[in-house]
Design a protein around this motif. Structure first.
Motif, PDB file in Angstrom:
ATOM      1  N   ILE A  49      54.125  53.197   5.648  1.00  0.00           N
ATOM      2  CA  ILE A  49      54.968  52.003   5.578  1.00  0.00           C
ATOM      3  C   ILE A  49      55.293  51.569   7.003  1.00  0.00           C
ATOM      4  N   GLY A  50      55.226  50.267   7.241  1.00  0.00           N
ATOM      5  CA  GLY A  50      55.450  49.742   8.577  1.00  0.00           C
ATOM      6  C   GLY A  50      56.858  49.211   8.796  1.00  0.00           C
ATOM      7  N   HIS A  51      57.367  49.450   9.995  1.00  0.00           N
ATOM      8  CA  HIS A  51      58.644  48.891  10.455  1.00  0.00           C
ATOM      9  C   HIS A  51      58.396  48.278  11.830  1.00  0.00           C
ATOM     10  N   VAL A  52      58.759  47.028  12.014  1.00  0.00           N
ATOM     11  CA  VAL A  52      58.595  46.363  13.308  1.00  0.00           C
ATOM     12  C   VAL A  52      59.967  46.227  13.955  1.00  0.00           C
ATOM     13  N   ILE A  53      60.106  46.800  15.140  1.00  0.00           N
ATOM     14  CA  ILE A  53      61.398  46.819  15.826  1.00  0.00           C
ATOM     15  C   ILE A  53      61.304  46.000  17.111  1.00  0.00           C
ATOM     16  N   PRO A  54      62.025  44.882  17.204  1.00  0.00           N
ATOM     17  CA  PRO A  54      62.007  44.089  18.436  1.00  0.00           C
ATOM     18  C   PRO A  54      62.849  44.748  19.516  1.00  0.00           C
ATOM     19  N   ILE A  55      62.463  44.578  20.765  1.00  0.00           N
ATOM     20  CA  ILE A  55      63.176  45.230  21.874  1.00  0.00           C
ATOM     21  C   ILE A  55      63.823  44.235  22.820  1.00  0.00           C
ATOM     22  N   GLN A  56      63.840  42.951  22.441  1.00  0.00           N
ATOM     23  CA  GLN A  56      64.461  41.947  23.297  1.00  0.00           C
ATOM     24  C   GLN A  56      65.928  42.299  23.507  1.00  0.00           C
ATOM     25  N   SER A  57      66.438  42.142  24.732  1.00  0.00           N
ATOM     26  CA  SER A  57      67.846  42.399  24.986  1.00  0.00           C
ATOM     27  C   SER A  57      68.674  41.379  24.220  1.00  0.00           C
ATOM     28  N   GLY A  58      69.876  41.787  23.816  1.00  0.00           N
ATOM     29  CA  GLY A  58      70.739  40.898  23.064  1.00  0.00           C
ATOM     30  C   GLY A  58      70.399  40.814  21.603  1.00  0.00           C
ATOM     31  N   HIS A  59      69.565  41.715  21.115  1.00  0.00           N
ATOM     32  CA  HIS A  59      69.162  41.681  19.705  1.00  0.00           C
ATOM     33  C   HIS A  59      69.921  42.749  18.938  1.00  0.00           C
ATOM     34  N   GLU A  60      70.298  42.431  17.694  1.00  0.00           N
ATOM     35  CA  GLU A  60      71.089  43.357  16.897  1.00  0.00           C
ATOM     36  C   GLU A  60      70.377  44.672  16.613  1.00  0.00           C
ATOM     37  N   MET A  61      69.050  44.705  16.717  1.00  0.00           N
ATOM     38  CA  MET A  61      68.362  45.943  16.363  1.00  0.00           C
ATOM     39  C   MET A  61      68.587  47.055  17.376  1.00  0.00           C
ATOM     40  N   VAL A  62      69.243  46.765  18.515  1.00  0.00           N
ATOM     41  CA  VAL A  62      69.595  47.854  19.412  1.00  0.00           C
ATOM     42  C   VAL A  62      70.740  48.670  18.819  1.00  0.00           C
ATOM     43  N   ASN A  63      71.399  48.150  17.791  1.00  0.00           N
ATOM     44  CA  ASN A  63      72.502  48.842  17.162  1.00  0.00           C
ATOM     45  C   ASN A  63      72.012  50.140  16.519  1.00  0.00           C
ATOM     46  N   PRO A  64      72.632  51.276  16.866  1.00  0.00           N
ATOM     47  CA  PRO A  64      72.134  52.556  16.335  1.00  0.00           C
ATOM     48  C   PRO A  64      72.363  52.745  14.846  1.00  0.00           C
ATOM     49  N   VAL A  65      73.021  51.783  14.159  1.00  0.00           N
ATOM     50  CA  VAL A  65      73.105  51.833  12.702  1.00  0.00           C
ATOM     51  C   VAL A  65      71.707  51.937  12.102  1.00  0.00           C
ATOM     52  N   PHE A  66      70.719  51.387  12.816  1.00  0.00           N
ATOM     53  CA  PHE A  66      69.330  51.417  12.351  1.00  0.00           C
ATOM     54  C   PHE A  66      68.862  52.847  12.077  1.00  0.00           C
ATOM     55  N   ALA A  67      69.345  53.805  12.856  1.00  0.00           N
ATOM     56  CA  ALA A  67      68.902  55.195  12.695  1.00  0.00           C
ATOM     57  C   ALA A  67      69.259  55.735  11.317  1.00  0.00           C
ATOM     58  N   ASP A  68      70.430  55.384  10.796  1.00  0.00           N
ATOM     59  CA  ASP A  68      70.809  55.859   9.469  1.00  0.00           C
ATOM     60  C   ASP A  68      69.938  55.230   8.394  1.00  0.00           C
ATOM     61  N   PHE A  69      69.604  53.940   8.547  1.00  0.00           N
ATOM     62  CA  PHE A  69      68.726  53.288   7.575  1.00  0.00           C
ATOM     63  C   PHE A  69      67.366  53.985   7.551  1.00  0.00           C
ATOM     64  N   GLN A  78      55.730  38.473  14.749  1.00  0.00           N
ATOM     65  CA  GLN A  78      54.789  37.940  13.765  1.00  0.00           C
ATOM     66  C   GLN A  78      53.388  38.494  13.985  1.00  0.00           C
ATOM     67  N   GLN A  79      52.988  38.642  15.243  1.00  0.00           N
ATOM     68  CA  GLN A  79      51.673  39.202  15.537  1.00  0.00           C
ATOM     69  C   GLN A  79      51.598  40.657  15.084  1.00  0.00           C
ATOM     70  N   ALA A  80      52.709  41.394  15.221  1.00  0.00           N
ATOM     71  CA  ALA A  80      52.724  42.795  14.784  1.00  0.00           C
ATOM     72  C   ALA A  80      52.511  42.904  13.275  1.00  0.00           C
ATOM     73  N   TYR A  81      53.139  41.998  12.508  1.00  0.00           N
ATOM     74  CA  TYR A  81      52.937  41.999  11.054  1.00  0.00           C
ATOM     75  C   TYR A  81      51.479  41.675  10.706  1.00  0.00           C
ATOM     76  N   GLN A  82      50.920  40.713  11.398  1.00  0.00           N
ATOM     77  CA  GLN A  82      49.529  40.346  11.145  1.00  0.00           C
ATOM     78  C   GLN A  82      48.589  41.489  11.508  1.00  0.00           C
ATOM     79  N   ASP A  83      48.899  42.204  12.595  1.00  0.00           N
ATOM     80  CA  ASP A  83      48.077  43.349  12.990  1.00  0.00           C
ATOM     81  C   ASP A  83      48.118  44.449  11.937  1.00  0.00           C
ATOM     82  N   PHE A  84      49.301  44.705  11.376  1.00  0.00           N
ATOM     83  CA  PHE A  84      49.409  45.695  10.302  1.00  0.00           C
ATOM     84  C   PHE A  84      48.460  45.332   9.155  1.00  0.00           C
ATOM     85  N   ARG A  85      48.442  44.050   8.797  1.00  0.00           N
ATOM     86  CA  ARG A  85      47.612  43.596   7.687  1.00  0.00           C
ATOM     87  C   ARG A  85      46.133  43.682   8.038  1.00  0.00           C
TER      88      ARG A  85
END
Length: 345
Positions: A61-81, A107-114
């Motif tokens: 199963i694929g998960h795409v994680i963006p690393i741009q600064s100022g993005h909510e995905m830097v929140n470590p809540v992601f680790a529990d999910f 979007q390119q990462a999703y297309q690459d997975f496919r």
């Protein structure tokens, strides 16, 4: 133990055993149960590469994680999910592929997975208003489940979400019942769906008392301790500061508490605070004696629910959109109390 050895012990052909373990419909339910019980008893673990070839699946199963600064995905809540989802993947014999990319490469990462066929499905994180990824994934036809919902998206899709609007509406009504009328909101980034819905919940509760949400008491930003501290410091410096504040995470809540202390005030007496704590395993709010009053939901459970939903879509081939809306509990802690007049310090 090899597949051939397991088959010999059962008196079955290796083909039948393989098909039973991989859920092929032509094998009877009785035989499947017998084979799985024997595999467990003998400690047999299938060769995942061979299983992938047999089923035509990548078993990942694929998960795409963006690393741009100022993005909510830097929140470590992601680790529990991820921990919750990983439990389900492991039980089903699936691996997890995490692709870490710049924000504009998602979007390119999703297309690459496919294109590469490296995953059987995708979990989409941190949906935004009008999220374009929904249309992209519907178009390419790969199974996916969204953790959250995307406001202003008109296509249907499968999602697991927490009832953010209801949670913050209930929290605001608690503060109103305690006599608070100047209520601040220190929110997450407000192009994120959860933050949009939480603000709507606060507004809805205030309107029941004929109170308009004061934009001067609302902050939006990445949910860090420093952000919570800076926002609360500004609020307390106002000529007429709020008597209560809601915030979208335990993490800025810690910064809010620090700012209140630095001002010479006491949390729960001079300023009431309600957080959303996500029932974090690494940053507990306390069970028997919670520090913060909180809207509490388990992000780990959300991970389990999303993974279970996605694996079922993959197994059945039924792409009919499914929806799971989780409710948050309202936990009373030491950070809230009846309104009191603030005095300058």
């Amino acid at each position: 133990m090899t597949l051939k050895e397991l088959a010999k012990a059962l008196g079955l052909s290796p083909t039948t055993v393989s098909r039973a373990l991989n859920g092929f419909p032509e094998v009877s339910e009785e035989t499947r149960k017998k084979v799985r019980a024997a595999a467990e008893a003998y400690g047999y673990r299938p060769n995942m590469r061979a299983r992938s070839l047999a089923t035509g699946r990548a078993m990942a199963i694929g998960h795409v994680i963006p690393i741009q600064s100022g993005h909510e995905m830097v929140n470590p809540v992601f680790a529990d999910f991820i921990s919750g989802a990983g439990e389900i993947y492991s039980q089903a014999g699936y691996d997890m592929l995490i692709s870490i990319v710049p924000d504009d490469r998602q979007q390119q990462a999703y297309q690459d997975f496919r294109t590469k066929g490296s995953v059987d499905g995708i979990i989409v994180h941190a949906p935004r208003a009008g999220d374009r990824r929904i249309h992209l994934l519907n178009e390419v036809g790969i199974p996916f489940v969204v953790h959250g919902r995307a406001s202003d998206t008109h296509e249907d899709y499968s999602w697991v979400d927490m009832n953010n609007l209801r949670a913050f509406e209930r929290a605001t009504k608690l503060l109103l019942d305690l006599g608070h009328r100047r209520i601040a909101l220190i929110n997450g980034l407000e192009d994120m769906d959860f933050a949009i819905r939480r603000r709507a919940g606060v507004r809805a509760a205030l309107e029941t008392q004929g109170i308009a949400l004061d934009d001067r008491l609302c902050f939006t930003g990445e949910m860090t301790e420093q952000y919570g501290h800076a926002a609360m410091t500004k609020l307390l410096a106002l000529p007429d500061p709020p008597t209560a504040v809601l915030t979208s995470s335990m993490i800025p809540g810690i910064g809010i508490r620090r700012a209140i202390r630095e001002s010479g005030r006491e949390i729960g007496r001079d300023v009431s605070v309600i957080i959303h704590d996500d029932d974090l395993s690494y940053l507990p709010n306390g069970r028997d004696d919670p520090l913060f009053t909180a809207t509490r939901s388990s992000v780990r459970e959300a991970g389990r629910a999303a993974a279970t939903m996605l694996l079922d879509i993959i197994a059945t081939g039924d792409f009919t959109p499914r929806h799971v809306l989780l409710e948050a509990d309202l936990i009373l802690g030491r950070s809230t109390g009846p309104v009191q007049a603030l005095t300058p310090t």
